[in-house]
Write an enzyme that holds these catalytic residues in place. Structure first.
Site, PDB file in Angstrom:
ATOM      1  CG  ASP A  33      -5.948  -5.185   1.973  1.00 53.54           C
ATOM      2  OD1 ASP A  33      -6.532  -4.542   1.082  1.00 53.54           O
ATOM      3  OD2 ASP A  33      -5.613  -4.680   3.057  1.00 53.54           O
TER       4      ASP A  33
ATOM      5  N   GLY B  54      -1.542   5.764   1.382  1.00 56.49           N
ATOM      6  CA  GLY B  54      -2.821   6.474   1.250  1.00 56.49           C
ATOM      7  C   GLY B  54      -3.738   6.223   2.438  1.00 56.49           C
TER       8      GLY B  54
ATOM      9  CG  ASP C  89      -1.898   1.160   1.160  1.00 56.11           C
ATOM     10  OD1 ASP C  89      -2.256   1.565   0.041  1.00 56.11           O
ATOM     11  OD2 ASP C  89      -2.273   1.678   2.218  1.00 56.11           O
TER      12      ASP C  89
END
Length: 376
Positions: free
Chosen positions: A271, A95, A92
């Site tokens: 996820d 964000g 990731d």
RNA sequence: GGGGAGAUACCAAAGUGGCCAACUGGGGCAGACUGUAAAUCUGCUGACGUACGUCUUCGUAGGUUCGAAUCCUGCUCUCCCCA
């Protein structure tokens, strides 16, 4: 990265397929355990690959950048080698930290300025350097920098935020195209749809994201507090526009029921911290429903955690023992619970794949959704 | 035998005239958790009632006072020191 759809469900938008990366294949739909700082909390990599049979895990750009830092990761030869995980990794972008660390950051056109939650030091994340950082981490799938908006969110704010996320995407994508992987294997880059719970913004965003022609596309900013029905509507709206021949990743979702509903609407990747975090806190997801293993009612229950026995912990241990471990504050308790929950999540997506192939997905999904939400 | 200290809810422990159904910890019971600042956080824990509240509680039996876990007296028990 490559994606092939193998079967499309006749009664829903569910599909099953195969993602191929330099670190191996990922059958979809898939659930990806979250390993924020280079560790799926409480779980050995060996358990993760051999027992849970995870096909891909997550890391987090913000957390790994702060600790251990890029110099360590580069000297180690990338995150895979550093943590000894040979299968795919998705990172990731940070964000989500724009959302979860909202009181420690400031957004501007340029990027997101953070105060480190570890030592208070100041850092700037830009759409460009977030790509560079993920190059140093060496993830198989990199995510664009976005703003994950909170819920509720005023239309005006969501609209402005979306414009910023789109500008950032253009810059991030340029940086992606203009840079090379550092460790000899290719890295994909996924853009992220935002737009809060506003259908017109979601459509606009999905069109923008689709226009980039990325190898996969993500939907963010959901399951941040809005009712599940609203989330499903947004998924439907967005998936009408996102390319069908590319994997679709619903970020941060969710409960077992959320995942099945997502699959039936055409989502391929999920996820969530829920199986691990809730597991550490004594909540077990089973094929029969939800268990709070700390509850007194399990005290003398010597049956397995889950009757379908998705992993070795279900055959080796009983509810009564697991409850004892939690009550006694033994760390083996959270470990067992995490292994069970992740195994169960992987079982859930594996079963989905199977039922999609066999054409029985929708009926199976509908009966499961009811079952999964019940409290035991 | 002599001297001293003390008995508070499941446990430990504050409180020493009204703000006390009683601080705080532990234990117990329950809840929350969705791209991880989380092996974390929250609530309840004398009884009955959703709640305002009502009733019974601070070893025990009496007493003083408008009012007592808190003051006085008897009793019971526990611990410490000296012989």
């Amino acid at each position: 990265m490559d994606f092939k759809i193998l079967y499309n469900d006749k009664h829903s938008n569910a599909r099953t397929g195969m993602i191929t990366t330099c670190h191996g294949e990922i059958p979809t739909p898939i659930f990806m355990p979250v390993g924020t700082v280079g560790s799926v909390k409480g779980i050995h990599q060996r358990n993760l690959s051999e027992d849970i049979k995870a096909r891909i895990i997550l890391g987090n750009t913000y957390h790994l950048y702060l600790r251990p830092g890029l110099d360590v990761l580069e000297k180690a030869g990338g995150l895979h080698r550093f943590i000894r995980w040979e299968r795919p990794i998705l990172t990731d972008s940070g964000g989500y930290q724009v959302f979860s660390l909202a009181d420690r950051r400031k957004l501007s056109e340029e990027g997101a300025k953070f105060h480190s939650h570890i030592d208070g030091s100041k850092h700037l994340f830009t759409p460009e350097n977030v790509v560079d950082i993920q190059r140093s981490i060496g993830s198989d799938i990199m995510m664009a920098l976005d703003e994950c908006t909170p819920y509720p969110c005023e239309y005006k704010y969501a609209d402005d935020s979306l414009k910023l996320t789109h500008k950032w995407l253009d810059r991030g994508f340029e940086q992606y195209k203009n840079t090379e992987p550092k460790y000899g294997f290719s890295q994909a880059f996924f853009p992220i749809v935002q737009g809060s719970v506003y259908a017109d913004l979601r459509k606009q965003s999905a069109e923008k994201i689709a226009s980039k022609g990325a190898e996969g596309n993500a939907i963010g900013g959901l399951s941040v507090g809005e009712p599940a029905g609203m989330m499903y509507e947004m998924i439907e709206t967005v998936n009408e526009i996102l390319p069908k021949d590319k994997p679709r990743y619903l970020m941060g979702v969710g409960t077992p029921a959320n995942i099945l509903e997502g699959i039936s609407r055409g989502i391929d990747m999920f996820d969530c911290v829920m199986p691990t975090r809730n597991g550490r806190n004594g909540m077990l997801f089973t094929s029969q429903g939800i268990i709070n293993i700390k509850n007194e009612k399990w005290r003398y229950d010597f049956s397995p955690v889950d009757e379908i026995m998705t992993s070795f912990v279900d055959t080796d241990y009983t509810k009564a023992y697991l409850r004892h471990l939690f009550i006694a504050g033994e760390m083996l308790g959270p470990q067992i619970a995490s292994i069970h929950n992740l195994s169960f999540y992987l079982w859930l997506v594996n079963e989905s794949q199977k039922h999609i192939k066999e054409g029985t997905f929708t009926d199976w999904k509908n009966s499961m959704v009811k079952q999964l939400a019940s409290r035991l």
